[in-house]
Design an enzyme around this catalytic site. Sequence first.
Site, PDB file in Angstrom:
ATOM      1  N   CYS A   1      39.903  45.411  45.992  1.00 30.72           N
ATOM      2  CA  CYS A   1      38.690  44.907  45.326  1.00 30.72           C
ATOM      3  C   CYS A   1      39.022  44.388  43.929  1.00 30.72           C
ATOM      4  CB  CYS A   1      37.636  45.999  45.236  1.00 30.72           C
ATOM      5  SG  CYS A   1      37.092  46.611  46.838  1.00 30.72           S
ATOM      6  N   ASP A   2      39.884  45.105  43.237  1.00 27.86           N
ATOM      7  CA  ASP A   2      40.342  44.691  41.918  1.00 27.86           C
ATOM      8  C   ASP A   2      41.043  43.337  42.012  1.00 27.86           C
ATOM      9  OD1 ASP A   2      41.207  44.901  39.129  1.00 27.86           O
ATOM     10  OD2 ASP A   2      43.153  45.543  39.906  1.00 27.86           O
TER      11      ASP A   2
END
Length: 170
Positions: free
Chosen positions: A64-65
């Site tokens: 997600c980062d």
Amino acid sequence: MTKRTGVITMQGNPMTLVGQEVKVGDKAPDFSALTQNLKAYTLKDMGSKVKLISVVPSIDTGVCDLQTLHFNEEAAKLKDVAIVTISMDLPFALSRYCAAKNIDQLEALSDHKEASFGINYGFLIDELRLLSRGVVVIDKDNTVRYIEYVPEVTNHPNYDQALAEVQKLL
């Protein structure tokens, strides 16, 4: 409420998605999310630009980062495109993350309050109350032109394909 199985897995485990599947050619459903400042944010707030919605389960996880950083970098190059990242994270966590990672080219939104985006776009994981991973590209007339429900939530979306679809609309 529509529930769909056999669409995604998380770490190999089958998950259930809540909400109707959105398809290319559909009118983009409206949604209501929260900004980092706790203000309501809807599809209308993206304006009459081409729109890219990056959908992530939780901003503080590795994939997600990287997904958020990738689209933030691309947003700097795409001046007539509204780009948002949406998750079920609290607005406070999104604010902290964006400040720490210098996310300043896209809007990070929280769907935690109503799960409106998750349900209206069919990304809500029933078992976890998290959003599944994916990307939605919407044209200036609010028609969906590309949508990816990533089959294994821990995998990356197809960045190149999503960005190629955006380029076709510019």
